[in-house]
Motif scaffolding. Sequence first.
Motif, PDB file in Angstrom:
ATOM      1  N   ALA A   9       0.222  -4.364  11.527  1.00  0.00           N
ATOM      2  CA  ALA A   9      -0.954  -4.357  10.639  1.00  0.00           C
ATOM      3  C   ALA A   9      -1.761  -3.063  10.736  1.00  0.00           C
ATOM      4  O   ALA A   9      -2.826  -2.954  10.133  1.00  0.00           O
ATOM      5  N   SER A  10      -1.264  -2.067  11.489  1.00  0.00           N
ATOM      6  CA  SER A  10      -2.066  -0.852  11.695  1.00  0.00           C
ATOM      7  C   SER A  10      -2.100   0.063  10.477  1.00  0.00           C
ATOM      8  O   SER A  10      -3.004   0.886  10.339  1.00  0.00           O
ATOM      9  N   ARG A  11      -1.098  -0.038   9.607  1.00  0.00           N
ATOM     10  CA  ARG A  11      -1.048   0.862   8.440  1.00  0.00           C
ATOM     11  C   ARG A  11      -0.071   0.284   7.413  1.00  0.00           C
ATOM     12  O   ARG A  11       0.510  -0.786   7.635  1.00  0.00           O
ATOM     13  N   GLY A  12       0.085   1.007   6.303  1.00  0.00           N
ATOM     14  CA  GLY A  12       1.069   0.617   5.291  1.00  0.00           C
ATOM     15  C   GLY A  12       0.837  -0.774   4.725  1.00  0.00           C
ATOM     16  O   GLY A  12      -0.305  -1.217   4.545  1.00  0.00           O
ATOM     17  N   ALA A  36      -0.987  -5.606  16.005  1.00  0.00           N
ATOM     18  CA  ALA A  36      -0.651  -4.182  15.980  1.00  0.00           C
ATOM     19  C   ALA A  36      -0.577  -3.659  17.412  1.00  0.00           C
ATOM     20  O   ALA A  36      -1.146  -4.262  18.320  1.00  0.00           O
ATOM     21  N   ARG A  37       0.114  -2.510  17.560  1.00  0.00           N
ATOM     22  CA  ARG A  37       0.238  -1.948  18.911  1.00  0.00           C
ATOM     23  C   ARG A  37      -1.090  -1.393  19.403  1.00  0.00           C
ATOM     24  O   ARG A  37      -1.332  -1.334  20.592  1.00  0.00           O
ATOM     25  N   SER A  38      -1.956  -0.945  18.454  1.00  0.00           N
ATOM     26  CA  SER A  38      -3.301  -0.507  18.873  1.00  0.00           C
ATOM     27  C   SER A  38      -4.315  -0.846  17.791  1.00  0.00           C
ATOM     28  O   SER A  38      -3.967  -0.979  16.612  1.00  0.00           O
ATOM     29  N   ASN A  87       6.281 -11.380   9.398  1.00  0.00           N
ATOM     30  CA  ASN A  87       7.005 -10.404  10.226  1.00  0.00           C
ATOM     31  C   ASN A  87       7.202  -9.147   9.377  1.00  0.00           C
ATOM     32  O   ASN A  87       8.152  -9.042   8.595  1.00  0.00           O
ATOM     33  N   ASN A  88       6.257  -8.218   9.532  1.00  0.00           N
ATOM     34  CA  ASN A  88       6.202  -7.041   8.660  1.00  0.00           C
ATOM     35  C   ASN A  88       6.594  -5.749   9.376  1.00  0.00           C
ATOM     36  O   ASN A  88       7.128  -4.833   8.761  1.00  0.00           O
ATOM     37  N   ALA A  89       6.370  -5.680  10.698  1.00  0.00           N
ATOM     38  CA  ALA A  89       6.611  -4.427  11.434  1.00  0.00           C
ATOM     39  C   ALA A  89       8.073  -4.005  11.301  1.00  0.00           C
ATOM     40  O   ALA A  89       8.982  -4.828  11.371  1.00  0.00           O
ATOM     41  N   ALA A 170      21.338   2.798   9.253  1.00  0.00           N
ATOM     42  CA  ALA A 170      20.889   1.883  10.314  1.00  0.00           C
ATOM     43  C   ALA A 170      19.871   0.892   9.755  1.00  0.00           C
ATOM     44  O   ALA A 170      19.923  -0.306  10.036  1.00  0.00           O
ATOM     45  N   TYR A 171      18.948   1.385   8.948  1.00  0.00           N
ATOM     46  CA  TYR A 171      17.916   0.523   8.353  1.00  0.00           C
ATOM     47  C   TYR A 171      18.577  -0.540   7.471  1.00  0.00           C
ATOM     48  O   TYR A 171      18.228  -1.722   7.531  1.00  0.00           O
ATOM     49  N   LYS A 172      19.561  -0.116   6.667  1.00  0.00           N
ATOM     50  CA  LYS A 172      20.234  -1.062   5.762  1.00  0.00           C
ATOM     51  C   LYS A 172      20.943  -2.152   6.569  1.00  0.00           C
ATOM     52  O   LYS A 172      20.890  -3.338   6.228  1.00  0.00           O
ATOM     53  N   LYS A 205       4.181   3.012  -1.583  1.00  0.00           N
ATOM     54  CA  LYS A 205       3.701   4.309  -1.093  1.00  0.00           C
ATOM     55  C   LYS A 205       3.142   4.142   0.320  1.00  0.00           C
ATOM     56  O   LYS A 205       1.963   3.811   0.502  1.00  0.00           O
ATOM     57  N   THR A 206       4.004   4.332   1.307  1.00  0.00           N
ATOM     58  CA  THR A 206       3.613   4.241   2.728  1.00  0.00           C
ATOM     59  C   THR A 206       4.332   5.360   3.467  1.00  0.00           C
ATOM     60  O   THR A 206       5.123   6.095   2.876  1.00  0.00           O
ATOM     61  N   ASP A 207       4.115   5.434   4.796  1.00  0.00           N
ATOM     62  CA  ASP A 207       4.855   6.429   5.586  1.00  0.00           C
ATOM     63  C   ASP A 207       6.353   6.166   5.452  1.00  0.00           C
ATOM     64  O   ASP A 207       7.150   7.092   5.344  1.00  0.00           O
TER      65      ASP A 207
END
Length: 272
Positions: A9-12, A36-38, A87-89, A170-172, A205-207
């Motif tokens: 949840a930190s971004r995107g 989130a991690r932070s 589960n988004n991360a 790898a992502y696919k 539109k995200t990282d």
Amino acid sequence: MASFLITGASRGLGLAFVKELASRKSSEVSNIFAGARSNVPALQEHSKTDPRVQFVKLDVTNPDSVKEAAAQVEKKLEGKGLDVLINNAAVCHYDMQKMSNPTLEKDIMREMTGLEEEFQVNVLGVQYTTREFLPLVEKSELKKVVNITSTFGSISSASDPAIAWSPCPAYKITKAALNALTVQYALEYQNKGFSFIALCPGWLKTDLGSQMADLTTEEGAKASLDIILTPGQVYNGKFPMIKVKGWETQEEAASHGGYAGKNVYDGRNIPW
Ligand SMILES: NC(=O)c1ccc[n+]([C@@H]2O[C@H](COP(=O)([O-])OP(=O)(O)OC[C@H]3O[C@@H](n4cnc5c(N)ncnc54)[C@H](OP(=O)(O)O)[C@@H]3O)[C@@H](O)[C@H]2O)c1
């Protein structure tokens, strides 16, 4: 009144889910657990102004961190269940050399980058998180577990030029594995009233998605919630694409220029 936990949840898209849920009435949304991690400034801002938004420290690859997060959420829910686990991360490594030069002679399969890390986050992370939060979801009314996936995980669409061009094998592979994980849970828990959904939020539109993408994170989060909050178990074990007004036909999508026309957001079930 539903409670939500979002990982990453930190971004995107994860942050956009938090913002969108916080814009809804308390009669619809009771708790927004931002995993989130932070505790990044964007999250701190939200939790300052809206007590429904609560930061939960959560690294999905660390089973101890996930256990602690689940215990923290359980305490905050004071006996109530968690309605929706998102589960988004995720992580995605593109082969940047191949991306900037698609004709480059390079064996991207043998030189595949990121497979171990992506498996840890995109597949094992979802398993660790789901298994720890499952008892809380079971106690809830909605009982939804949403695994944010991608058309890149569709094996039957792998040769489609709109997917094949992107050098991120790898992502696919990990998103295909995540889809398989979703189906196994969906089969196992359908008689207990759960919905396990492999949801594609669109090209955003995200990282991870880049600024070339079709849609804003706000559009992706809103359209994803339309599917997530559809009553009943209609999406259990399904792989839906979001539906966005103005993008539902090839002609409408083409009118947006760029890559548009290749990506249609019409709410269809994507072939596995
Ligand atoms: N963007 C798109 O076009 C697109 C298309 C289809 C599907 N998706 C899916 O949508 C989801 C969100 O993607 P996005 O575009 O918003 O990506 P993003 O902007 O890169 O954000 C990824 C998020 O995942 C978090 N994360 C990474 N590793 C983690 C870990 N070990 N534990 C906890 N959190 C971790 C990051 O946290 P940190 O800030 O701590 O790194 C960040 O919050 C992903 O599942 C992605 O596969 C995206």
